[in-house]
Enzyme design. Structure first.
Site, PDB file in Angstrom:
ATOM      1  N   ILE A 140       0.887  -1.167   0.000  1.00  0.00           N
ATOM      2  CA  ILE A 140       0.000   0.000   0.000  1.00  0.00           C
ATOM      3  C   ILE A 140       0.920   1.210   0.000  1.00  0.00           C
ATOM      4  CG2 ILE A 140      -1.819   1.248   1.230  1.00  0.00           C
ATOM      5  CD1 ILE A 140      -2.717  -1.478   2.346  1.00  0.00           C
ATOM      6  N   HIS A 143       0.044   5.106   1.570  1.00  0.00           N
ATOM      7  CA  HIS A 143       0.010   5.471   2.985  1.00  0.00           C
ATOM      8  C   HIS A 143       1.232   4.863   3.672  1.00  0.00           C
ATOM      9  CE1 HIS A 143      -2.856   6.645   6.428  1.00  0.00           C
ATOM     10  NE2 HIS A 143      -1.646   6.485   6.954  1.00  0.00           N
ATOM     11  N   LEU A 144       2.101   5.743   4.106  1.00  0.00           N
ATOM     12  CA  LEU A 144       3.342   5.348   4.766  1.00  0.00           C
ATOM     13  C   LEU A 144       3.073   4.402   5.937  1.00  0.00           C
ATOM     14  CD1 LEU A 144       6.471   6.119   5.016  1.00  0.00           C
ATOM     15  CD2 LEU A 144       5.700   7.627   6.843  1.00  0.00           C
ATOM     16  N   HIS A 145       3.889   3.383   6.078  1.00  0.00           N
ATOM     17  CA  HIS A 145       3.822   2.496   7.241  1.00  0.00           C
ATOM     18  C   HIS A 145       5.191   1.841   7.420  1.00  0.00           C
ATOM     19  CE1 HIS A 145       2.523   0.267   3.660  1.00  0.00           C
ATOM     20  NE2 HIS A 145       2.999  -0.831   4.225  1.00  0.00           N
ATOM     21  N   GLN A 146       5.626   1.794   8.668  1.00  0.00           N
ATOM     22  CA  GLN A 146       6.914   1.189   8.999  1.00  0.00           C
ATOM     23  C   GLN A 146       6.688  -0.190   9.591  1.00  0.00           C
ATOM     24  OE1 GLN A 146      10.648   3.082  10.245  1.00  0.00           O
ATOM     25  NE2 GLN A 146       9.978   2.542  12.299  1.00  0.00           N
TER      26      GLN A 146
END
Length: 186
Positions: A140, A143-146
């Protein structure tokens, strides 16, 4: 504590002799294979699951902890048991778009995730990272996600290498509760 799963041989079903194979059923993976929960476009209103998750209860959304700017949530399609993601509430794609408080809280929740995973599961190490853009492997990208993936010595056995299957020994809801209970507070 997260525990390894044993695979039981399939029992003879009365139709024929046991074939000697063991079977591991992972029907939850079909949603990922079929692209369920993927956004239809780059905007927040295009079905971004990371924008909808905060509207749900922690239990239903598998949220482990909430901050002012970011939240920690279990990955629905984990690489290993306890695979968490730290996600900003704000819909943005690139790390450079984070403001100072978002950057600081993303780092702080990542540290707390590591503490909770060590306490709940005895993790030996971690893979931590951001996949920036679909070319870099972001499922995805909008939308940034770590990712915070706990690792243990010997956790890369034949299943993921030969069978392209991860064995997860615990239901996500149970893992969420263990990590929420182990989450460090101020």
């Amino acid at each position: 504590m997260l525990r390894p799963m044993t695979i039981e041989p399939e029992r003879q079903n009365g139709v024929g002799a046991h074939d000697g194979f063991q079977r591991l059923w992972t029907p939850h993976r079909m949603a990922y294979i079929q692209g369920e929960n993927k956004p239809t476009g780059p905007e927040a209103g295009d079905g971004c699951p990371f924008c909808g998750i905060p509207e749900m209860s922690d239990q239903d959304a598998l949220i482990v902890a909430r901050g002012k700017h970011v939240y920690a949530v279990l990955n629905l399609y984990p690489y290993n048991g306890g695979h968490l993601m730290v996600v900003p509430y704000r819909h943005l794609a690139d790390y450079t778009e984070l403001d100072g408080p978002e950057t600081a809280e993303l780092a702080e929740l990542t540290k707390r995730a590591m503490v909770a995973l060590r306490k709940a599961s005895g993790a030996h190490g971690f893979n931590i990272g951001l996949n920036q853009g679909s070319a870099a492997g972001a499922g995805i990208a909008a939308h940034l996600h770590q990712h915070i993936v706990p690792r243990w010595g010997g956790d890369a056995n034949f299943m993921p290498i030969v069978g392209h299957t991860r064995v997860l020994p615990q239901l996500l809801a149970d893992t969420r509760q263990l990590l929420a209970d182990a989450w460090p507070v101020d």
